[in-house]
Design a protein around this motif. Structure first.
Motif, PDB file in Angstrom:
ATOM      1  N   SER A  53       0.823  -1.178   0.099  1.00 26.25           N
ATOM      2  CA  SER A  53       0.081   0.214  -0.105  1.00 26.25           C
ATOM      3  C   SER A  53       0.902   1.293   0.056  1.00 26.25           C
ATOM      4  CB  SER A  53      -0.951   0.157   1.154  1.00 26.25           C
ATOM      5  OG  SER A  53      -1.426   1.122   1.427  1.00 26.25           O
ATOM      6  N   MET A  54       1.881   1.239   0.876  1.00 22.40           N
ATOM      7  CA  MET A  54       2.720   2.603   0.974  1.00 22.40           C
ATOM      8  C   MET A  54       3.593   2.793  -0.566  1.00 22.40           C
ATOM      9  SD  MET A  54       4.507   2.035   4.672  1.00 22.40           S
ATOM     10  CE  MET A  54       5.599   3.330   4.477  1.00 22.40           C
ATOM     11  N   ILE A  55       4.012   1.623  -0.992  1.00 22.82           N
ATOM     12  CA  ILE A  55       4.658   1.593  -2.440  1.00 22.82           C
ATOM     13  C   ILE A  55       3.728   2.056  -3.666  1.00 22.82           C
ATOM     14  CG2 ILE A  55       5.742   0.257  -4.208  1.00 22.82           C
ATOM     15  CD1 ILE A  55       6.865  -1.614  -1.750  1.00 22.82           C
ATOM     16  N   ALA A  56       2.577   1.352  -3.550  1.00 19.32           N
ATOM     17  CA  ALA A  56       1.501   1.825  -4.561  1.00 19.32           C
ATOM     18  C   ALA A  56       1.162   3.366  -4.496  1.00 19.32           C
ATOM     19  CB  ALA A  56       0.443   0.826  -4.649  1.00 19.32           C
ATOM     20  N   SER A  57       0.967   3.772  -3.303  1.00 17.58           N
ATOM     21  CA  SER A  57       0.345   5.055  -2.991  1.00 17.58           C
ATOM     22  C   SER A  57       1.634   6.175  -3.170  1.00 17.58           C
ATOM     23  CB  SER A  57      -0.489   5.194  -1.892  1.00 17.58           C
ATOM     24  OG  SER A  57       0.217   4.770  -0.657  1.00 17.58           O
ATOM     25  N   ALA A  58       3.033   5.760  -3.251  1.00 15.88           N
ATOM     26  CA  ALA A  58       3.741   6.548  -2.858  1.00 15.88           C
ATOM     27  C   ALA A  58       3.724   7.705  -4.277  1.00 15.88           C
ATOM     28  CB  ALA A  58       5.116   6.029  -2.983  1.00 15.88           C
ATOM     29  N   GLU A  59       4.249   8.921  -3.745  1.00 24.39           N
ATOM     30  CA  GLU A  59       4.268  10.064  -4.990  1.00 24.39           C
ATOM     31  C   GLU A  59       5.308   9.522  -5.737  1.00 24.39           C
ATOM     32  OE1 GLU A  59       5.533  14.800  -5.168  1.00 24.39           O
ATOM     33  OE2 GLU A  59       4.700  13.857  -3.214  1.00 24.39           O
ATOM     34  N   GLY A  60       5.101   9.609  -7.106  1.00 24.11           N
ATOM     35  CA  GLY A  60       5.933   9.229  -8.102  1.00 24.11           C
ATOM     36  C   GLY A  60       5.763   8.026  -8.468  1.00 24.11           C
ATOM     37  N   GLY A  61       4.968   6.871  -7.672  1.00 27.86           N
ATOM     38  CA  GLY A  61       4.871   5.521  -7.932  1.00 27.86           C
ATOM     39  C   GLY A  61       5.979   4.430  -7.628  1.00 27.86           C
TER      40      GLY A  61
END
Length: 125
Positions: A53-61
């Motif tokens: 979830s943190m990776i998928a929603s991170a700014e810049g992907g």
């Protein structure tokens, strides 16, 4: 002896079309189930689900392991283990840049998993 991990072999992880009809419509073929099961198993752990979830929603992907590890009260090597499981399940890609590793979600596989679990609202339970 550690378990041998077989790389995920879904036909085209970047494809827009789902790999198969939703399980609420048709029985999933055994080969497809065997191929997708490691991804579902990887997501069965709360820390791995949060990491994805943190990776998928991170700014810049993408997200750096340096930003992911401090979010948990577990050791860095344990976070790295969870990220390795996500990578081996085909849910994320990793790229080393200098001394840090950056992770990016693989949306094709996530779309396939979501499509497989889709339930038509008009179907009575």
């Amino acid at each position: 002896m550690s378990k041998s991990v077989v790389p995920l072999t879904v036909a085209d992880l970047g494809a827009e079309a789902p790999c198969c009809p939703p399980i609420a419509q048709n029985r999933i073929p055994a080969q497809t189930a065997a191929t997708l099961a490691p991804a579902f198993k990887a997501l069965g752990d709360p820390i791995r689900l949060q990491l994805l979830s943190m990776i998928a929603s991170a700014e810049g992907g993408e997200a750096c392991v340096c930003d992911l590890a401090p979010a948990f009260e577990i050791s860095g090597p344990t976070v790295s283990h969870h990220l390795k499981v996500l990578r081996e399940a085909g849910l994320v890609d990793a790229e080393r840049r200098a001394s840090w590793v950056y992770y990016r979600a693989r949306p094709g596989l996530m779309r396939q998993l979501a499509a497989l679990l889709t339930v038509d609202e008009s179907v009575s339970v």
